[in-house]
Design a protein around this motif. Structure first.
Motif, PDB file in Angstrom:
ATOM      1  N   ALA A 281       0.832  -1.204   0.000  1.00  0.00           N
ATOM      2  CA  ALA A 281       0.000   0.000   0.000  1.00  0.00           C
ATOM      3  C   ALA A 281       0.866   1.254   0.000  1.00  0.00           C
ATOM      4  O   ALA A 281       0.798   2.095   0.892  1.00  0.00           O
ATOM      5  N   LEU A 282       1.685   1.382  -1.025  1.00  0.00           N
ATOM      6  CA  LEU A 282       2.559   2.535  -1.196  1.00  0.00           C
ATOM      7  C   LEU A 282       1.778   3.837  -1.166  1.00  0.00           C
ATOM      8  O   LEU A 282       2.217   4.842  -0.591  1.00  0.00           O
ATOM      9  N   VAL A 283       0.597   3.823  -1.773  1.00  0.00           N
ATOM     10  CA  VAL A 283      -0.196   5.045  -1.863  1.00  0.00           C
ATOM     11  C   VAL A 283      -0.611   5.543  -0.483  1.00  0.00           C
ATOM     12  O   VAL A 283      -0.808   6.748  -0.277  1.00  0.00           O
ATOM     13  N   VAL A 284      -0.741   4.643   0.481  1.00  0.00           N
ATOM     14  CA  VAL A 284      -1.081   5.057   1.844  1.00  0.00           C
ATOM     15  C   VAL A 284       0.033   5.903   2.442  1.00  0.00           C
ATOM     16  O   VAL A 284      -0.213   6.952   3.046  1.00  0.00           O
ATOM     17  N   VAL A 285       1.270   5.459   2.266  1.00  0.00           N
ATOM     18  CA  VAL A 285       2.400   6.214   2.811  1.00  0.00           C
ATOM     19  C   VAL A 285       2.547   7.553   2.086  1.00  0.00           C
ATOM     20  O   VAL A 285       2.832   8.585   2.699  1.00  0.00           O
ATOM     21  N   GLU A 286       2.357   7.550   0.762  1.00  0.00           N
ATOM     22  CA  GLU A 286       2.438   8.800   0.011  1.00  0.00           C
ATOM     23  C   GLU A 286       1.390   9.791   0.484  1.00  0.00           C
ATOM     24  O   GLU A 286       1.647  11.003   0.558  1.00  0.00           O
ATOM     25  N   SER A 287       0.213   9.300   0.812  1.00  0.00           N
ATOM     26  CA  SER A 287      -0.843  10.148   1.349  1.00  0.00           C
ATOM     27  C   SER A 287      -0.445  10.715   2.714  1.00  0.00           C
ATOM     28  O   SER A 287      -0.537  11.926   2.957  1.00  0.00           O
ATOM     29  N   MET A 288       0.025   9.846   3.599  1.00  0.00           N
ATOM     30  CA  MET A 288       0.395  10.263   4.951  1.00  0.00           C
ATOM     31  C   MET A 288       1.539  11.282   4.927  1.00  0.00           C
ATOM     32  O   MET A 288       1.558  12.234   5.713  1.00  0.00           O
ATOM     33  N   ALA A 289       2.487  11.075   4.026  1.00  0.00           N
ATOM     34  CA  ALA A 289       3.649  11.960   3.945  1.00  0.00           C
ATOM     35  C   ALA A 289       3.245  13.394   3.631  1.00  0.00           C
ATOM     36  O   ALA A 289       3.982  14.339   3.951  1.00  0.00           O
ATOM     37  N   ARG A 290       2.073  13.572   3.047  1.00  0.00           N
ATOM     38  CA  ARG A 290       1.599  14.901   2.668  1.00  0.00           C
ATOM     39  C   ARG A 290       0.455  15.380   3.544  1.00  0.00           C
ATOM     40  O   ARG A 290      -0.271  16.318   3.182  1.00  0.00           O
ATOM     41  N   GLY A 291       0.288  14.731   4.684  1.00  0.00           N
ATOM     42  CA  GLY A 291      -0.707  15.174   5.644  1.00  0.00           C
ATOM     43  C   GLY A 291      -2.132  14.846   5.275  1.00  0.00           C
ATOM     44  O   GLY A 291      -3.076  15.429   5.827  1.00  0.00           O
ATOM     45  N   CYS A 292      -2.317  13.907   4.350  1.00  0.00           N
ATOM     46  CA  CYS A 292      -3.652  13.489   3.933  1.00  0.00           C
ATOM     47  C   CYS A 292      -4.002  12.208   4.685  1.00  0.00           C
ATOM     48  O   CYS A 292      -3.284  11.205   4.590  1.00  0.00           O
ATOM     49  N   ILE A 293      -5.069  12.225   5.444  1.00  0.00           N
ATOM     50  CA  ILE A 293      -5.410  11.120   6.354  1.00  0.00           C
ATOM     51  C   ILE A 293      -5.942   9.926   5.562  1.00  0.00           C
ATOM     52  O   ILE A 293      -6.943  10.049   4.843  1.00  0.00           O
ATOM     53  N   PRO A 294      -5.298   8.759   5.673  1.00  0.00           N
ATOM     54  CA  PRO A 294      -5.759   7.589   4.914  1.00  0.00           C
ATOM     55  C   PRO A 294      -6.923   6.879   5.590  1.00  0.00           C
ATOM     56  O   PRO A 294      -6.942   6.691   6.813  1.00  0.00           O
ATOM     57  N   ILE A 295      -7.891   6.495   4.776  1.00  0.00           N
ATOM     58  CA  ILE A 295      -8.989   5.611   5.206  1.00  0.00           C
ATOM     59  C   ILE A 295      -8.856   4.361   4.351  1.00  0.00           C
ATOM     60  O   ILE A 295      -9.014   4.421   3.123  1.00  0.00           O
ATOM     61  N   ALA A 296      -8.542   3.237   4.976  1.00  0.00           N
ATOM     62  CA  ALA A 296      -8.186   2.057   4.196  1.00  0.00           C
ATOM     63  C   ALA A 296      -8.893   0.815   4.712  1.00  0.00           C
ATOM     64  O   ALA A 296      -9.071   0.644   5.930  1.00  0.00           O
ATOM     65  N   TYR A 297      -9.272  -0.055   3.773  1.00  0.00           N
ATOM     66  CA  TYR A 297      -9.742  -1.377   4.167  1.00  0.00           C
ATOM     67  C   TYR A 297      -8.599  -2.109   4.876  1.00  0.00           C
ATOM     68  O   TYR A 297      -7.439  -2.060   4.442  1.00  0.00           O
ATOM     69  N   ASP A 298      -8.945  -2.800   5.932  1.00  0.00           N
ATOM     70  CA  ASP A 298      -7.941  -3.517   6.726  1.00  0.00           C
ATOM     71  C   ASP A 298      -7.659  -4.872   6.085  1.00  0.00           C
ATOM     72  O   ASP A 298      -7.911  -5.931   6.659  1.00  0.00           O
ATOM     73  N   ILE A 299      -7.109  -4.822   4.883  1.00  0.00           N
ATOM     74  CA  ILE A 299      -6.792  -6.032   4.132  1.00  0.00           C
ATOM     75  C   ILE A 299      -5.429  -6.572   4.564  1.00  0.00           C
ATOM     76  O   ILE A 299      -4.687  -5.905   5.291  1.00  0.00           O
TER      77      ILE A 299
END
Length: 624
Positions: free
Chosen positions: A387-405
């Motif tokens: 889930a690379l996109v999750v870290v990219e989101s977090m790095a820019r202060g965008c709060i991730p909402i993700a399925y717990d897969i």
């Protein structure tokens, strides 16, 4: 970090991917970012090798350098353009696995000769049969000479059958021929490694089938598994190349995965061995800019970045956004990415009456920077490996909402602190979480944004590159020799049904020389299906007595009517992987149980099929 040696092993390190188009994401993005980080932290040059005939390495390399998407110390090469551009002397230096006496020049069509003489101008030409199937591809050099041909009608010209890849010099002389692309690829790789100690990091699961058999004493091979491919086994969702790669993981010097939970899963499934150290984890390297100001963001603005593909379940993100709006929360969703489901997803937005709330932007270079303007991101995938996109989101202060897969999000997100985890596939809970985030107080949102930025730094180039350095050193230190002279034979002496879907077999195995087979596993590989799995022997002293006993869980094979699995014995001999077909006589096998039929092929090999009618034996002449 290794304090007494360089961050990375002191040898040439090559990356391998399939294609490198102008627009890319996922595996390609992760590969290029990793090698760029390698260059940035070591001031070394690296080469990315590609195999797709659509890749134009010089043009794409120049473009990526100019756009700062690839470190300028990294070069891109391609097997097919190399064959077009290399000098005749360089081409003659290729050492083929096999050399053909076939007169390839005599088989060239007149139009090929006209092209070579400059009377016609094409970069590539295909010859097809009456049904439109390609029989031969010919590629030319810029000056018009023939660089190579790839014939698929070698048994009888004009009819599909056989294969012959031939390279030519500039005088139209056929230099070498191979009966498969694998031999050509291996010779090409040898030209880069040049007999020197080298590392190959293959990020293409499709190409892993080729790299698995590339065994050289001087080359350490690493296969990176980016996606949750094992979860797809049996669902007929894998290409032949990816499936073959998964069945050959023992053949690589090291398997690199992105999380420790992937290692545990692969071992539980038996796809990698419980014992041994040929698997390790290191995360994807993420661009983590230093964010000091959170900026003005609308709390109700959401974002999705990724492919519009089935496994991403973008329809869940759209449906959840619509549900949140219907419950009274005025949220919006911007979607960045392209893919095969665009039309279908666009229709869904129309059907939901959400055209003002959900906007499609298509593929955008550097889409990760769009996280800077969004309040929250959505990850609704069926599976992820990191889930690379999750870290990219977090790095820019965008709060991730993700399925717990499995594997990805929970290894990154601390629920309620720097993001939110939602039960997989629960669209209603996803909508509720979107509404919750959109209505949080600004102070709460700011605290979560800062926590997300802090967490993302754990995956920065500096931190992750050190982990990759440790992994690469580990791979080199554990490098096996190229091959073993040992072969193993295994024969079933008896078999019986323990229950309707479990077959118990016993037998003996021997090695051809002095080696002692160890770490036995029984494996099954589908002939016409993506069935693959392995089980350990029952608790016996088979390691010392050279006897084995296995319970075969046939219900795990996922067979359908007409499917068959060939059964093998996998073992290690002097640390080298050996796979051999189990031999059996039909007199040692029980009768069919339900639809499951164990039988011996005409070559005496053990196979299990799923039959509709047990009276008609299958024609197994093509499956020795």
């Amino acid at each position: 970090m290794h304090s007494d040696q360089s961050l990375l092993p002191n040898m040439p390190i090559f990356g391998i991917i399939g294609a490198l188009p102008e627009s890319y994401a996922g595996v390609i993005s992760a590969t290029l970012r990793r090698f760029s980080a390698f260059s940035e932290m070591t001031d070394r040059s690296f080469t990315i090798l590609t195999k797709s005939k659509t890749t134009r390495p010089a043009a794409i390399e120049s473009l990526l350098h100019s756009q700062n998407r690839l470190d300028p110390r990294i070069t891109v090469r391609n097997v097919w353009t190399d064959l077009q551009s290399w000098s005749d002397a360089k081409l003659r230096s290729l050492l083929p696995v096999e050399e053909s006496s076939f007169d390839e020049k005599a088989s060239l069509a007149e139009e090929d000769v006209q092209l070579a003489r400059g009377e016609l101008k094409f970069d590539e030409r295909s010859r097809k049969d009456a049904k439109g199937r390609i029989l031969q591809t010919t590629r030319y050099r810029p000056e018009g000479t023939i660089a190579f041909t790839d014939r698929l009608d070698t048994q009888q010209q004009g009819r599909l059958g056989g294969r012959r890849l031939t390279i030519f010099d500039r005088q139209e002389n056929a230099l070498y021929s191979w009966s498969s692309a694998t031999g050509l690829y291996h010779a090409w790789l040898d030209s880069y490694t040049g007999g020197n100690d080298s590392l190959l990091i293959n990020d293409s699961s499709e190409f892993g089938a080729v790299i698995s058999s590339y065994r050289r004493d001087n080359v350490t091979t690493i296969q990176v598994l980016h996606s949750d491919y094992p979860e797809r086994i049996g669902h007929r969702e894998l290409s032949a190349g990816k499936f073959t790669t998964l069945t050959r993981l023992d053949w690589f010097d090291l398997i690199a995965v992105l999380t420790e939970t992937q290692i545990a899963d692969l071992r539980t499934r038996g796809i990698v061995r419980q014992k041994g150290n040929n698997i390790a984890s290191a995360p994807n390297i993420v661009d983590t800019p230093v964010i000091t100001e959170l900026g003005d963001r609308s709390a109700n603005r959401g974002i999705y970045v990724g492919r519009l593909a089935k496994e991403k379940r973008v329809d869940h993100a759209i449906q959840a956004t619509s549900n949140a709006r219907n419950s009274g929360t005025a949220v919006n969703l911007d979607i960045y990415g392209g893919g095969p489901l665009f039309a279908e997803l666009n229709s869904l937005v129309d059907d939901l009456g959400a055209t003002e709330a959900v906007r499609f932007h298509g593929h955008v270079n550097e889409a990760r920077n769009k996280f800077l303007d969004a309040s929250f991101s959505i990850l609704s995938s069926r599976s992820e490996s990191f889930a690379l996109v999750v870290v990219e989101s977090m790095a820019r202060g965008c709060i991730p909402i993700a399925y717990d897969i499995a594997f990805g999000p929970a290894t990154i997100i601390t629920h309620g602190v720097d993001g939110f985890l939602v039960p997989p596939g629960d669209v209603n809970e996803l909508a509720n979480t979107i509404s919750h985030v959109a209505t949080l107080e600004e102070a709460q949102l700011a605290a979560m944004r800062r926590a997300a930025i802090t967490r993302a730094q754990d995956f920065s180039a500096t931190s992750a590159t050190r982990q990759w350095g440790d992994l690469l050193h580990h791979a080199v230190e554990g490098k096996r020799g190229a091959s073993t002279k040992e072969s193993v034979s295994a024969t079933i002496s008896s078999a019986h049904w323990r229950d309707p879907s479990t077959l118990t077999i016993t037998g003996d195995f021997t090695a051809s020389h002095d080696g002692q087979p160890e770490d036995l596993l029984l494996s099954w590989i589908g002939r016409n299906s993506e069935s693959y799995g392995r089980v350990s022997p029952k608790d016996t002293d088979s390691g010392s007595s050279q006897k084995f006993e296995f319970d075969i869980p046939i219900d795990r094979m996922g067979l359908r009517i007409g499917d068959a699995c060939d059964i093998h014995l996998d073992c290690l001999v002097d640390s080298h992987p050996v796979r051999t077909r189990l031999k059996v006589d039909n007199s040692s096998l029980p009768k069919q149980s339900d639809n499951f039929r164990p039988y011996s092929t005409r070559y005496g090999n053990f196979t299990i099929s799923m039959e509709e009618n047990p009276v008609c034996a299958p024609d197994d002449s093509l499956h020795p």
